[in-house]
Design an enzyme around this catalytic site. Structure first.
Site, short mmCIF file in Angstrom:
data_model
loop_
_atom_site.label_atom_id
_atom_site.label_comp_id
_atom_site.label_asym_id
_atom_site.label_seq_id
_atom_site.Cartn_x
_atom_site.Cartn_y
_atom_site.Cartn_z
N ALA A 1 2.05 -11.29 8.13
CA ALA A 1 0.68 -10.89 7.77
C ALA A 1 0.44 -11.24 6.30
CB ALA A 1 0.46 -9.40 8.03
N HIS B 1 -0.60 -12.81 2.63
CA HIS B 1 -1.82 -12.91 1.84
C HIS B 1 -1.50 -13.60 0.52
CE1 HIS B 1 -0.10 -9.53 -0.27
NE2 HIS B 1 -0.11 -8.80 0.84
N HIS C 1 1.76 -12.93 -1.34
CA HIS C 1 2.94 -13.67 -0.87
C HIS C 1 2.89 -15.12 -1.34
CE1 HIS C 1 2.50 -10.43 2.26
NE2 HIS C 1 3.76 -10.28 1.93
N ASP D 1 5.33 -3.04 -4.64
CA ASP D 1 6.32 -2.11 -4.07
C ASP D 1 7.38 -1.87 -5.15
OD1 ASP D 1 5.33 -1.86 -1.27
OD2 ASP D 1 5.56 -4.03 -1.36
N GLN E 1 10.68 -0.20 -4.25
CA GLN E 1 11.49 -1.15 -3.47
C GLN E 1 12.15 -2.17 -4.41
OE1 GLN E 1 10.29 -3.11 0.37
NE2 GLN E 1 9.77 -4.81 -0.94
N VAL F 1 -0.67 -8.96 -7.29
CA VAL F 1 -1.90 -9.76 -7.18
C VAL F 1 -3.00 -8.82 -6.67
CG1 VAL F 1 -2.98 -11.76 -6.08
CG2 VAL F 1 -0.56 -11.84 -6.74
N SER G 1 -2.67 -6.08 -0.03
CA SER G 1 -1.70 -5.53 0.90
C SER G 1 -2.18 -5.86 2.30
CB SER G 1 -1.63 -4.01 0.74
OG SER G 1 -1.02 -3.42 1.86
N SER G 2 -1.24 -6.11 3.22
CA SER G 2 -1.69 -6.38 4.60
C SER G 2 -2.35 -5.14 5.20
CB SER G 2 -0.52 -6.86 5.46
OG SER G 2 0.69 -6.38 4.98
N ARG G 3 -2.10 -3.95 4.60
CA ARG G 3 -2.75 -2.73 5.09
C ARG G 3 -4.24 -2.68 4.78
NH1 ARG G 3 0.92 2.01 5.53
NH2 ARG G 3 2.99 1.15 5.63
O1 PAF Z 1 8.26 -5.83 1.26
C1 PAF Z 1 8.49 -6.21 2.42
O2 PAF Z 1 7.73 -6.98 3.02
C2 PAF Z 1 9.73 -5.68 3.14
O3 PAF Z 1 10.01 -4.37 2.77
C3 PAF Z 1 10.96 -6.58 2.97
C4 PAF Z 1 11.40 -6.67 1.52
C5 PAF Z 1 10.65 -7.98 3.50
C6 PAF Z 1 12.13 -6.02 3.77
O4 PAF Z 1 11.83 -5.92 5.13
#
Ligand code: PAF
Length: 278
Positions: free
Chosen positions: A29, A31, A34, A150, A153, A176, A185-187
Protein backbone atom coordinates in the site's frame (compact mmCIF):
# COMPACT_ATOMS: atom_id res chain seq x y z
CA UNK A 1 13.25 -4.83 -11.77
CA UNK A 2 13.35 -8.48 -10.74
CA UNK A 3 10.37 -9.72 -8.74
CA UNK A 4 10.43 -12.76 -6.42
CA UNK A 5 7.79 -14.50 -4.31
CA UNK A 6 10.24 -17.19 -3.13
CA UNK A 7 12.91 -16.29 -0.57
CA UNK A 8 15.13 -19.12 -1.94
CA UNK A 9 15.01 -17.66 -5.49
CA UNK A 10 15.68 -14.17 -4.09
CA UNK A 11 18.68 -15.42 -2.08
CA UNK A 12 20.18 -17.00 -5.20
CA UNK A 13 19.82 -13.71 -7.11
CA UNK A 14 21.19 -11.67 -4.17
CA UNK A 15 24.32 -13.86 -3.91
CA UNK A 16 25.34 -12.75 -7.39
CA UNK A 17 25.21 -9.03 -6.60
CA UNK A 18 28.28 -7.13 -5.44
CA UNK A 19 28.66 -3.55 -4.20
CA UNK A 20 26.67 -1.68 -1.58
CA UNK A 21 23.16 -3.01 -0.97
CA UNK A 22 20.41 -0.82 0.50
CA UNK A 23 17.06 -2.26 1.58
CA UNK A 24 13.58 -0.86 2.20
CA UNK A 25 11.09 -3.14 3.97
CA UNK A 26 7.38 -2.42 3.57
CA UNK A 27 3.94 -3.92 4.02
CA UNK A 28 2.76 -2.56 0.66
CA UNK A 29 0.00 0.00 0.00
CA UNK A 30 2.90 2.23 -0.92
CA UNK A 31 2.85 6.03 -1.04
CA UNK A 32 5.25 8.92 -1.56
CA UNK A 33 6.87 8.25 1.85
CA UNK A 34 7.99 4.83 0.62
CA UNK A 35 9.09 6.33 -2.70
CA UNK A 36 11.33 8.78 -0.79
CA UNK A 37 12.90 5.88 1.14
CA UNK A 38 13.61 4.02 -2.09
CA UNK A 39 15.11 7.09 -3.79
CA UNK A 40 17.39 7.65 -0.80
CA UNK A 41 18.31 3.94 -0.85
CA UNK A 42 19.31 4.35 -4.51
CA UNK A 43 21.50 7.37 -3.65
CA UNK A 44 23.19 5.50 -0.80
CA UNK A 45 23.75 2.32 -2.82
CA UNK A 46 25.07 4.27 -5.82
CA UNK A 47 24.53 3.38 -9.43
CA UNK A 48 26.79 0.30 -9.10
CA UNK A 49 25.06 -0.91 -5.96
CA UNK A 50 21.81 -2.78 -5.34
CA UNK A 51 18.48 -1.61 -3.99
CA UNK A 52 16.10 -4.26 -2.71
CA UNK A 53 12.58 -3.82 -1.38
CA UNK A 54 10.24 -6.22 0.35
CA UNK A 55 6.47 -6.27 0.59
CA UNK A 56 5.20 -8.51 3.36
CA UNK A 57 2.08 -7.95 5.44
CA UNK A 58 3.52 -9.41 8.62
CA UNK A 59 0.84 -11.32 10.58
CA UNK A 60 3.04 -11.35 13.71
CA UNK A 61 2.73 -7.60 14.25
CA UNK A 62 -1.09 -7.45 14.13
CA UNK A 63 -2.95 -8.04 17.39
CA UNK A 64 -6.31 -7.88 15.60
CA UNK A 65 -7.21 -10.43 12.87
CA UNK A 66 -9.77 -8.02 11.33
CA UNK A 67 -7.10 -5.31 11.01
CA UNK A 68 -4.78 -7.83 9.29
CA UNK A 69 -7.57 -8.96 6.94
CA UNK A 70 -8.48 -5.37 6.06
CA UNK A 71 -4.89 -4.34 5.32
CA UNK A 72 -4.81 -3.09 1.67
CA UNK A 73 -3.01 -5.38 -0.81
CA UNK A 74 -1.99 -3.47 -3.96
CA UNK A 75 0.96 -5.49 -5.24
CA UNK A 76 0.79 -4.50 -8.92
CA UNK A 77 0.67 -0.75 -8.26
CA UNK A 78 3.33 -1.11 -5.55
CA UNK A 79 5.67 -2.92 -7.95
CA UNK A 80 5.34 -0.05 -10.46
CA UNK A 81 6.19 2.55 -7.77
CA UNK A 82 9.24 0.57 -6.65
CA UNK A 83 10.49 -0.02 -10.18
CA UNK A 84 10.00 3.66 -11.14
CA UNK A 85 11.99 4.82 -8.09
CA UNK A 86 15.03 2.63 -8.72
CA UNK A 87 14.52 -0.73 -7.01
CA UNK A 88 16.53 -3.61 -8.54
CA UNK A 89 14.64 -6.46 -6.89
CA UNK A 90 11.36 -6.85 -5.05
CA UNK A 91 10.74 -9.76 -2.70
CA UNK A 92 7.05 -10.30 -1.88
CA UNK A 93 6.99 -13.66 -0.08
CA UNK A 94 4.06 -15.70 1.23
CA UNK A 95 3.67 -16.01 5.00
CA UNK A 96 4.54 -19.71 5.04
CA UNK A 97 7.82 -18.93 3.25
CA UNK A 98 8.76 -16.43 5.99
CA UNK A 99 7.46 -18.33 9.03
CA UNK A 100 7.80 -22.07 9.54
CA UNK A 101 4.89 -23.75 11.34
CA UNK A 102 7.09 -24.88 14.25
CA UNK A 103 8.87 -21.55 14.88
CA UNK A 104 9.58 -20.86 18.55
CA UNK A 105 12.16 -18.05 18.79
CA UNK A 106 11.25 -14.35 18.57
CA UNK A 107 13.06 -11.07 19.22
CA UNK A 108 12.15 -9.54 22.60
CA UNK A 109 12.12 -5.72 22.32
CA UNK A 110 12.82 -5.04 26.03
CA UNK A 111 11.26 -2.21 28.06
CA UNK A 112 10.97 0.20 25.12
CA UNK A 113 8.58 -2.26 23.49
CA UNK A 114 6.01 -1.89 26.27
CA UNK A 115 5.46 1.88 26.25
CA UNK A 116 3.61 4.25 23.86
CA UNK A 117 2.59 2.10 20.83
CA UNK A 118 3.71 -1.03 22.67
CA UNK A 119 1.34 -0.32 25.59
CA UNK A 120 -1.68 -0.05 23.29
CA UNK A 121 -0.60 -2.85 20.95
CA UNK A 122 0.86 -5.68 23.09
CA UNK A 123 3.21 -7.94 21.12
CA UNK A 124 3.40 -5.49 18.21
CA UNK A 125 7.10 -4.69 18.49
CA UNK A 126 8.12 -8.33 19.07
CA UNK A 127 6.39 -9.02 15.75
CA UNK A 128 8.08 -6.06 14.04
CA UNK A 129 11.58 -6.83 15.32
CA UNK A 130 11.28 -10.54 14.57
CA UNK A 131 10.30 -9.94 10.95
CA UNK A 132 12.87 -7.14 10.48
CA UNK A 133 15.59 -9.48 11.83
CA UNK A 134 14.46 -12.16 9.38
CA UNK A 135 14.29 -9.72 6.44
CA UNK A 136 17.77 -8.38 7.29
CA UNK A 137 19.12 -11.92 7.18
CA UNK A 138 17.28 -12.78 3.96
CA UNK A 139 18.25 -9.60 2.08
CA UNK A 140 21.70 -9.07 3.70
CA UNK A 141 21.88 -5.29 3.07
CA UNK A 142 24.69 -2.94 4.10
CA UNK A 143 22.09 -0.24 4.79
CA UNK A 144 18.39 -0.49 5.73
CA UNK A 145 16.14 2.56 5.64
CA UNK A 146 13.06 3.27 7.77
CA UNK A 147 10.77 6.31 8.07
CA UNK A 148 10.79 8.55 11.14
CA UNK A 149 6.99 8.56 11.17
CA UNK A 150 7.17 5.23 13.05
CA UNK A 151 9.70 6.73 15.43
CA UNK A 152 9.42 4.07 18.14
CA UNK A 153 9.81 1.35 15.50
CA UNK A 154 12.89 3.10 14.08
CA UNK A 155 14.40 3.51 17.56
CA UNK A 156 13.79 -0.15 18.43
CA UNK A 157 15.29 -1.35 15.13
CA UNK A 158 18.38 0.79 15.81
CA UNK A 159 18.59 -0.72 19.30
CA UNK A 160 18.20 -4.26 17.96
CA UNK A 161 20.94 -3.72 15.37
CA UNK A 162 23.28 -2.24 18.02
CA UNK A 163 22.47 -4.61 20.89
CA UNK A 164 22.59 -7.77 18.75
CA UNK A 165 25.51 -6.70 16.50
CA UNK A 166 23.66 -6.80 13.20
CA UNK A 167 26.19 -5.87 10.47
CA UNK A 168 23.96 -3.20 8.96
CA UNK A 169 23.63 0.60 9.09
CA UNK A 170 20.09 1.66 10.01
CA UNK A 171 19.12 4.98 8.40
CA UNK A 172 16.07 7.00 9.44
CA UNK A 173 14.38 9.33 6.95
CA UNK A 174 12.31 12.43 7.72
CA UNK A 175 8.54 11.97 7.57
CA UNK A 176 6.95 12.85 4.24
CA UNK A 177 3.86 15.03 4.70
CA UNK A 178 0.76 15.98 2.74
CA UNK A 179 0.12 19.61 1.70
CA UNK A 180 -1.45 20.39 5.12
CA UNK A 181 1.26 18.65 7.14
CA UNK A 182 -0.50 15.34 7.82
CA UNK A 183 2.10 12.55 7.84
CA UNK A 184 1.62 10.23 4.86
CA UNK A 185 0.30 6.83 5.90
CA UNK A 186 -1.58 4.05 4.13
CA UNK A 187 -4.16 4.49 6.92
CA UNK A 188 -5.07 8.02 5.72
CA UNK A 189 -7.10 6.49 2.86
CA UNK A 190 -9.54 5.16 5.49
CA UNK A 191 -10.41 8.67 6.75
CA UNK A 192 -13.68 10.31 5.61
CA UNK A 193 -13.20 13.82 4.13
CA UNK A 194 -14.36 15.40 7.43
CA UNK A 195 -12.09 13.18 9.51
CA UNK A 196 -9.21 13.88 7.13
CA UNK A 197 -9.65 17.61 7.83
CA UNK A 198 -9.69 17.05 11.59
CA UNK A 199 -6.58 14.84 11.36
CA UNK A 200 -4.61 17.79 9.98
CA UNK A 201 -4.76 19.26 13.51
CA UNK A 202 -2.26 16.61 14.67
CA UNK A 203 0.90 17.97 12.96
CA UNK A 204 -0.21 21.56 13.70
CA UNK A 205 -0.48 20.83 17.41
CA UNK A 206 2.91 19.05 17.39
CA UNK A 207 4.42 22.20 15.86
CA UNK A 208 2.71 24.36 18.50
CA UNK A 209 3.97 22.16 21.34
CA UNK A 210 7.50 22.31 19.90
CA UNK A 211 7.32 26.11 19.54
CA UNK A 212 6.02 26.52 23.12
CA UNK A 213 8.84 24.39 24.51
CA UNK A 214 11.49 26.22 22.51
CA UNK A 215 10.01 29.49 23.79
CA UNK A 216 10.61 28.31 27.36
CA UNK A 217 7.20 26.95 28.46
CA UNK A 218 7.38 24.07 30.93
CA UNK A 219 6.75 20.57 29.59
CA UNK A 220 3.46 20.42 31.53
CA UNK A 221 2.25 23.76 30.16
CA UNK A 222 3.14 22.86 26.57
CA UNK A 223 1.51 19.42 26.69
CA UNK A 224 -1.63 20.70 28.47
CA UNK A 225 -2.02 23.37 25.79
CA UNK A 226 -1.46 20.69 23.11
CA UNK A 227 -4.19 18.46 24.56
CA UNK A 228 -6.59 21.44 24.72
CA UNK A 229 -5.84 22.38 21.09
CA UNK A 230 -6.35 18.81 19.82
CA UNK A 231 -9.69 18.61 21.57
CA UNK A 232 -10.80 22.06 20.32
CA UNK A 233 -10.00 20.96 16.74
CA UNK A 234 -12.03 17.76 17.03
CA UNK A 235 -9.27 15.26 17.87
CA UNK A 236 -10.73 13.99 21.14
CA UNK A 237 -9.56 10.37 21.35
CA UNK A 238 -5.89 10.93 22.21
CA UNK A 239 -3.91 7.90 23.43
CA UNK A 240 -0.77 9.89 24.24
CA UNK A 241 0.88 13.24 23.68
CA UNK A 242 4.29 13.07 25.34
CA UNK A 243 7.76 14.55 25.34
CA UNK A 244 10.77 12.22 25.52
CA UNK A 245 14.49 12.28 24.90
CA UNK A 246 15.65 11.70 21.30
CA UNK A 247 16.09 7.96 22.07
CA UNK A 248 12.65 7.83 23.77
CA UNK A 249 14.34 7.97 27.19
CA UNK A 250 14.00 10.75 29.80
CA UNK A 251 13.68 14.37 28.63
CA UNK A 252 17.05 16.15 28.74
CA UNK A 253 17.38 19.53 30.48
CA UNK A 254 18.43 21.12 27.17
CA UNK A 255 19.11 20.10 23.58
CA UNK A 256 17.09 17.79 21.36
CA UNK A 257 13.92 15.97 22.42
CA UNK A 258 10.89 14.33 20.67
CA UNK A 259 7.24 15.06 21.01
CA UNK A 260 5.07 12.08 20.04
CA UNK A 261 1.33 11.69 19.60
CA UNK A 262 -1.17 8.89 18.92
CA UNK A 263 -4.85 9.60 18.40
CA UNK A 264 -7.82 7.80 16.90
CA UNK A 265 -9.79 9.84 14.39
CA UNK A 266 -13.00 8.29 13.07
CA UNK A 267 -11.80 4.80 14.09
CA UNK A 268 -8.38 5.21 12.44
CA UNK A 269 -5.30 5.21 14.70
CA UNK A 270 -2.82 7.90 13.61
CA UNK A 271 0.66 8.51 14.99
CA UNK A 272 3.10 11.35 14.44
CA UNK A 273 6.15 12.96 16.08
CA UNK A 274 8.62 15.77 15.62
CA UNK A 275 11.96 16.91 16.91
CA UNK A 276 12.04 19.67 19.52
CA UNK A 277 14.92 21.84 20.62
CA UNK A 278 14.69 22.66 24.32
O1 PAF B 1 6.81 -0.11 8.90
C1 PAF B 1 6.41 -1.15 8.32
O2 PAF B 1 5.88 -1.10 7.20
C2 PAF B 1 6.56 -2.50 9.01
O3 PAF B 1 6.41 -2.37 10.39
C3 PAF B 1 7.86 -3.21 8.66
C4 PAF B 1 9.08 -2.43 9.13
C5 PAF B 1 7.95 -3.44 7.16
C6 PAF B 1 7.91 -4.57 9.35
O4 PAF B 1 6.84 -5.38 8.96
Amino acid sequence: MEQFSSTADFTQWRAQRSGTCAAVFTMGALHEGHAALVRRARELAGSDGTVVATIFVNPAQFDDAADLGAYPRTLDADAVLLRDNGVDALLAPHADDVYTADRAVTVEPGPLGTVLEGRSRPGHFAGVLTVVAKLLHITAPDIALFGEKDYQQLTLIQRMAADLNFPVRIVGLATVRDHDGLALSSRNARLSPAARQRAAAIPKVLAEVAAALTAGRTVQQALDAGHAQLSERGVTDVDYLVLTGPDLGPVPAAGLARVLVAATVDGVRLIDNREVRL
